[in-house]
Motif scaffolding. Structure first.
Motif, PDB file in Angstrom:
ATOM      1  N   UNK A  72       0.853  -1.190   0.000  1.00 24.74           N
ATOM      2  CA  UNK A  72       0.000   0.000   0.000  1.00 24.74           C
ATOM      3  C   UNK A  72       0.890   1.242   0.000  1.00 24.74           C
ATOM      4  N   UNK A  73       0.588   2.179  -0.900  1.00 26.67           N
ATOM      5  CA  UNK A  73       1.470   3.331  -1.084  1.00 26.67           C
ATOM      6  C   UNK A  73       0.813   4.658  -0.733  1.00 26.67           C
ATOM      7  N   UNK A  74      -0.488   4.660  -0.446  1.00 33.19           N
ATOM      8  CA  UNK A  74      -1.195   5.920  -0.290  1.00 33.19           C
ATOM      9  C   UNK A  74      -0.670   6.757   0.865  1.00 33.19           C
ATOM     10  N   UNK A  75      -0.174   6.131   1.924  1.00 34.26           N
ATOM     11  CA  UNK A  75       0.303   6.884   3.077  1.00 34.26           C
ATOM     12  C   UNK A  75       1.706   7.456   2.871  1.00 34.26           C
ATOM     13  N   UNK A  76       2.505   6.769   2.069  1.00 34.58           N
ATOM     14  CA  UNK A  76       3.883   7.206   1.853  1.00 34.58           C
ATOM     15  C   UNK A  76       4.005   8.155   0.666  1.00 34.58           C
ATOM     16  N   UNK A  78       2.545  10.932  -0.294  1.00 36.47           N
ATOM     17  CA  UNK A  78       2.638  12.388  -0.105  1.00 36.47           C
ATOM     18  C   UNK A  78       4.027  12.888   0.232  1.00 36.47           C
ATOM     19  N   UNK A  79       4.927  12.028   0.665  1.00 38.96           N
ATOM     20  CA  UNK A  79       6.279  12.456   1.015  1.00 38.96           C
ATOM     21  C   UNK A  79       7.215  12.453  -0.190  1.00 38.96           C
ATOM     22  N   UNK A  80       6.733  11.969  -1.342  1.00 37.14           N
ATOM     23  CA  UNK A  80       7.561  11.890  -2.541  1.00 37.14           C
ATOM     24  C   UNK A  80       7.234  13.018  -3.497  1.00 37.14           C
ATOM     25  N   UNK A  83      10.835  14.664  -8.342  1.00 33.90           N
ATOM     26  CA  UNK A  83      12.286  14.652  -8.477  1.00 33.90           C
ATOM     27  C   UNK A  83      12.758  13.341  -9.102  1.00 33.90           C
ATOM     28  N   UNK A  84      13.707  13.425 -10.005  1.00 33.86           N
ATOM     29  CA  UNK A  84      14.273  12.231 -10.645  1.00 33.86           C
ATOM     30  C   UNK A  84      15.693  11.931 -10.184  1.00 33.86           C
ATOM     31  N   UNK A  85      16.266  12.813  -9.369  1.00 34.25           N
ATOM     32  CA  UNK A  85      17.623  12.597  -8.860  1.00 34.25           C
ATOM     33  C   UNK A  85      17.527  12.020  -7.460  1.00 34.25           C
ATOM     34  N   UNK A 323      16.669   1.699 -16.067  1.00 33.04           N
ATOM     35  CA  UNK A 323      16.827   1.807 -17.514  1.00 33.04           C
ATOM     36  C   UNK A 323      16.316   3.129 -18.063  1.00 33.04           C
ATOM     37  N   UNK A 324      15.374   3.747 -17.373  1.00 34.24           N
ATOM     38  CA  UNK A 324      14.826   5.024 -17.814  1.00 34.24           C
ATOM     39  C   UNK A 324      14.770   5.996 -16.629  1.00 34.24           C
ATOM     40  N   UNK A 325      14.651   7.266 -16.942  1.00 32.55           N
ATOM     41  CA  UNK A 325      14.478   8.261 -15.894  1.00 32.55           C
ATOM     42  C   UNK A 325      13.072   8.140 -15.315  1.00 32.55           C
ATOM     43  N   UNK A 326      12.990   8.122 -14.000  1.00 34.97           N
ATOM     44  CA  UNK A 326      11.706   7.966 -13.330  1.00 34.97           C
ATOM     45  C   UNK A 326      11.683   8.876 -12.108  1.00 34.97           C
ATOM     46  N   UNK A 327      10.523   9.409 -11.797  1.00 35.70           N
ATOM     47  CA  UNK A 327      10.381  10.268 -10.620  1.00 35.70           C
ATOM     48  C   UNK A 327      10.184   9.416  -9.373  1.00 35.70           C
ATOM     49  N   UNK A 328      10.326  10.046  -8.217  1.00 35.14           N
ATOM     50  CA  UNK A 328      10.111   9.332  -6.959  1.00 35.14           C
ATOM     51  C   UNK A 328       8.703   8.755  -6.882  1.00 35.14           C
ATOM     52  N   UNK A 329       7.717   9.548  -7.279  1.00 35.95           N
ATOM     53  CA  UNK A 329       6.328   9.105  -7.187  1.00 35.95           C
ATOM     54  C   UNK A 329       6.033   7.953  -8.145  1.00 35.95           C
ATOM     55  N   UNK A 330       6.548   8.053  -9.376  1.00 34.77           N
ATOM     56  CA  UNK A 330       6.323   6.966 -10.336  1.00 34.77           C
ATOM     57  C   UNK A 330       7.071   5.702  -9.926  1.00 34.77           C
ATOM     58  N   UNK A 331       8.245   5.886  -9.302  1.00 40.27           N
ATOM     59  CA  UNK A 331       8.972   4.716  -8.798  1.00 40.27           C
ATOM     60  C   UNK A 331       8.109   3.935  -7.817  1.00 40.27           C
ATOM     61  N   UNK A 332       7.448   4.633  -6.909  1.00 40.85           N
ATOM     62  CA  UNK A 332       6.629   3.956  -5.915  1.00 40.85           C
ATOM     63  C   UNK A 332       5.408   3.294  -6.553  1.00 40.85           C
ATOM     64  N   UNK A 333       4.761   3.989  -7.491  1.00 38.77           N
ATOM     65  CA  UNK A 333       3.589   3.422  -8.151  1.00 38.77           C
ATOM     66  C   UNK A 333       3.956   2.172  -8.945  1.00 38.77           C
TER      67      UNK A 333
END
Length: 363
Positions: A72-76, A78-80, A83-85, A323-333
């Motif tokens: 489950x990612x909904x609680x975490x 909001x902290x992301x 940013x891709x770095x 392999x690709x640039x990804x944001x913090x939020x997309x990484x979690x999803x």
């Protein structure tokens, strides 16, 4: 390397994605200086701090893995940010080897500051005496360098086994696709699945073992490497399989995932509680016993010095690259889809059936 996402200078004309209002830490850190120092002092500051806290989830309930073994990612989330770095560092190991202590060091926690609680809870003597563990599922935190830290519950832990065992010996947790399993087998598969997930979504995985003669974690990571097939990194995940679908044979699964290049996080093997051992290999580090007086008597180096060296190495390493640039939020999803693929993997299922029929699992 991880870096800051916000611009500190007002002269920069191009706007940058704002960082989170606070860094993720324990409640004692949230209610103190970090907020007040940013928005000022006084009644207005207190009101704004309360408003910020009301919009953020409870820090005591940020576990990514639930009791039902779902991510489950909904609680975490909001902290992301976008940013891709950033860098993702996970840790895995048996109980009582100092996983949370190591993660606190990487986070940058300063235990000498009064009133500052560690971001990761440390196993106390009382909890240890009760044969229990303090980390449940996966506990995430974010450091100021935008390093996402994933602390995990202990593997091969009697306390975890006791929690999932019914009176008839079956498991309370459906580890793979609803198949009924004994608690002992489910317990071993949970450790393997945690290892596969970390190897799939992290840049670096710290593998902690209790001394150079403890081969359990080496064997676990060999199993992870064997069973982790067709799972790419979180920047290009494969579609998750419905848990009630007939996936078919292992051959069909390989054909489904043949277009996805296997990804493996960079492992760093850490031997804890060692004496007179020199760790020169960048992928093999040793941490000596922690003497009560922190002396170096009979040791290669002090406990604190070994932790500092480990932190420096982790901060300086890039680890395996997505392999690709990804944001913090997309990484979690995307990590959710990878986790569903781990739980529905026919290769892991076949391995579980082999263990069950042969009886070659921990009892």
């Amino acid at each position: 390397m991880a870096g800051s996402t916000g611009a500190n200078s007002s002269s920069n004309p191009s706007p940058a994605p704002p960082p989170p209002k606070i860094l993720l830490a324990k409640p004692g850190l949230v209610t103190g200086g970090p907020i007040n120092s940013k928005i000022g002092r006084g009644t207005g500051a207190d009101d704004e701090a309360a408003s910020i806290r009301s919009r953020l989830p409870s820090l005591g309930s940020l576990n990514l893995l639930s009791d039902s073994w779902d991510l489950h990612i909904d609680r975490f989330l909001p902290f992301l940010t976008e940013n891709t770095e950033f860098k993702v560092v996970g840790i895995i190991g048996p109980p009582g080897v100092g996983k949370s202590t190591i993660m606190n060091e990487i986070y940058g926690y300063d235990g000498s500051s009064p009133g500052m609680l560690p971001p990761f809870p440390i196993l106390s003597e009382d909890v240890r005496a009760m044969a229990r563990h303090c980390t449940l599922g996966i506990e995430p935190r974010i450091s100021s360098e935008r390093i996402i830290l994933l602390d995990t519950q202990p593997v091969f832990s009697p306390s975890v086994l006791a929690e999932i065992m019914r009176p008839d010996g079956s498991s309370t947790i459906s580890v793979i696709s609803g198949e009924p399993l004994s608690a002992e087998l489910a317990h071993e598969l949970m450790s393997i699945q945690l290892g596969i997930l970390l190897a799939s979504i992290c840049n670096i995985v710290l593998v902690i073992s209790e001394g150079v003669h403890d081969l359990n974690m080496w064997q676990l990571m060999l199993t992870v490497d064997l069973l982790k097939h067709g799972l790419p990194d979180p920047s290009s995940p494969i579609s998750s399989h419905p848990q009630n679908s007939n996936i078919g044979s292992e051959k069909e699964y390989k054909e489904k995932t043949s277009s996805s290049e296997d990804y493996m996080a960079t492992p760093i093997f850490v031997h804890a509680k060692n004496l007179d051992v020199d760790g020169e290999d960048r992928r093999l580090l040793v941490i000596p016993n922690r003497n009560k007086d922190d002396s170096t008597r009979g040791q290669y180096e002090s406990f604190n010095l070994a932790l500092w060296k480990l932190r420096d190495q982790v901060l300086s390493m890039n680890g395996a690259s997505f392999s690709r640039t990804v944001s913090e939020r997309d990484w979690l999803k995307n990590s959710v889809k990878i986790w569903e693929s781990v739980k529905s993997s026919p290769i892991v299922m076949e391995y579980a059936r082999t263990l069950q029929s042969s009886g070659m699992f921990r009892r």
